[in-house]
Design a protein around this motif. Sequence first.
Motif, PDB file in Angstrom:
ATOM      1  N   SER A  83     -17.685   6.282  29.080  1.00  0.00           N
ATOM      2  CA  SER A  83     -18.183   7.227  28.082  1.00  0.00           C
ATOM      3  C   SER A  83     -17.073   8.047  27.428  1.00  0.00           C
ATOM      4  O   SER A  83     -17.349   8.886  26.572  1.00  0.00           O
ATOM      5  CB  SER A  83     -19.208   8.155  28.713  1.00  0.00           C
ATOM      6  OG  SER A  83     -20.384   7.419  28.949  1.00  0.00           O
ATOM      7  N   ILE A  84     -15.833   7.786  27.809  1.00  0.00           N
ATOM      8  CA  ILE A  84     -14.704   8.431  27.124  1.00  0.00           C
ATOM      9  C   ILE A  84     -14.776   8.089  25.632  1.00  0.00           C
ATOM     10  O   ILE A  84     -14.518   8.918  24.772  1.00  0.00           O
ATOM     11  CB  ILE A  84     -13.355   7.981  27.739  1.00  0.00           C
ATOM     12  CG1 ILE A  84     -13.050   8.834  28.962  1.00  0.00           C
ATOM     13  CG2 ILE A  84     -12.216   8.069  26.717  1.00  0.00           C
ATOM     14  CD1 ILE A  84     -11.629   8.781  29.463  1.00  0.00           C
ATOM     15  N   VAL A  85     -15.183   6.825  25.329  1.00  0.00           N
ATOM     16  CA  VAL A  85     -15.256   6.417  23.918  1.00  0.00           C
ATOM     17  C   VAL A  85     -16.363   7.166  23.168  1.00  0.00           C
ATOM     18  O   VAL A  85     -16.397   7.174  21.945  1.00  0.00           O
ATOM     19  CB  VAL A  85     -15.439   4.879  23.735  1.00  0.00           C
ATOM     20  CG1 VAL A  85     -14.210   4.123  24.178  1.00  0.00           C
ATOM     21  CG2 VAL A  85     -16.672   4.372  24.456  1.00  0.00           C
ATOM     22  N   LYS A  86     -17.275   7.805  23.886  1.00  0.00           N
ATOM     23  CA  LYS A  86     -18.312   8.620  23.228  1.00  0.00           C
ATOM     24  C   LYS A  86     -17.881  10.073  23.129  1.00  0.00           C
ATOM     25  O   LYS A  86     -18.678  10.949  22.803  1.00  0.00           O
ATOM     26  CB  LYS A  86     -19.623   8.538  24.020  1.00  0.00           C
ATOM     27  CG  LYS A  86     -20.205   7.147  24.120  1.00  0.00           C
ATOM     28  CD  LYS A  86     -21.529   7.208  24.897  1.00  0.00           C
ATOM     29  CE  LYS A  86     -22.092   5.836  25.155  1.00  0.00           C
ATOM     30  NZ  LYS A  86     -23.240   5.901  26.067  1.00  0.00           N
ATOM     31  N   GLY A  87     -16.636  10.330  23.498  1.00  0.00           N
ATOM     32  CA  GLY A  87     -16.108  11.687  23.352  1.00  0.00           C
ATOM     33  C   GLY A  87     -16.321  12.561  24.573  1.00  0.00           C
ATOM     34  O   GLY A  87     -16.153  13.782  24.511  1.00  0.00           O
ATOM     35  N   GLU A  88     -16.670  11.967  25.698  1.00  0.00           N
ATOM     36  CA  GLU A  88     -16.898  12.802  26.892  1.00  0.00           C
ATOM     37  C   GLU A  88     -15.571  13.349  27.422  1.00  0.00           C
ATOM     38  O   GLU A  88     -14.556  12.654  27.446  1.00  0.00           O
ATOM     39  CB  GLU A  88     -17.613  11.984  27.987  1.00  0.00           C
ATOM     40  CG  GLU A  88     -18.073  12.864  29.143  1.00  0.00           C
ATOM     41  CD  GLU A  88     -18.982  12.147  30.123  1.00  0.00           C
ATOM     42  OE1 GLU A  88     -18.812  10.940  30.342  1.00  0.00           O
ATOM     43  OE2 GLU A  88     -19.885  12.809  30.683  1.00  0.00           O
TER      44      GLU A  88
END
Length: 339
Positions: A83-88
């Motif tokens: 979820s890093i790619v979702k800005g987390e």
Amino acid sequence: MNFVGEHILSVAQLNRADVEEIFAVADKMTPFAHRERITRVLDGAVLCNLFFEASTRTRLSFGTAFNLLGGSVRETTDVGSSSIVKGESLKDIARVVSGYSDVIVMRHSIDGAVAEFAESSRSPVLNGGDGSNEHPTQALLDLYTIQKELNARKKDLDGLRIAMIGDLKYGRTVHSLIKLLTLFRNIRVHLVAPPDLNMPETMIAELHRVGHEVQHFEQLEQGVQAVDVLYVTRIQEERFSFDAEASEYKGLFRINQAVYSQHCQPDTVIMHPLPRDSREDAQELSVDLDSNPNLAVFRQSDNGLIVRMALFALILDVVNKVEDHSTPVGWFTDVRKWD
Ligand code: NCD
């Protein structure tokens, strides 16, 4: 230090007695790594491996070490599927993942990211490599290997002479190893690197502060002479801004059997954290050394398992319970050949 529940983010947390304690526990882990005994002491415990950067041996050896102590492993293996790619944020990930796991290993491409993550984690965090900063567990297994190899040659860590070769600017394994060497006495370090890839000044200053001898070499043939250990590193191409820049340095220093026979003492130990870059333009450590008995790189990667088992046992406070929760042999036969 009391390891129980602690993060391991940097080797700077450790003193000499801590390092010796880790090594003593690692020795006790050998029969379990070799399947001569089986233990379930971490039955019910969960390790979460968060690897946001490429890895083979570090991730697998952490996971295998945990499994060999009887625990279970969960993992993510690249940034794209997290979820890093979702800005987390790292903070949120830490809060969430530490709810799922008793211990976490994290690798990240940014210096300091693992320490930032650890601040918000409720479980202990081990640094599996953060950018070009540190790789503490690799340095511990490297030092453990150096000690074993030296002892087999009737030598000691105090008085070690070591050549570090290659990308000393971006290589996190040598940064951590240098710091560990400051805990020992009377060491001579040969830094063999092009000027632009030299060891950061702050780390050289650390060596001087404790009275170690440091010499710089731009010629491989000179730098490898009169040392006990060669520690070869890969050009860390992923840390350069431009591929072309990394290409300038690839292939500059190549250790092969001819260089070894001509310039090294006959029992010089050859180490490399791996992976070695086997592509045509690199080859910093030639495969023609594979039959040289002084090539310790695979003994080194084997040692990664027991050193990581030792760290888990210390952090989760089971060192004295491993034996009680063990059986003499497994149900299967270990058909592998161990060195
Ligand atoms: C090293 C790393 O990731 O820093 N690999 C490893 O963990 N054994 C060295 C490297 O990638 O060159």
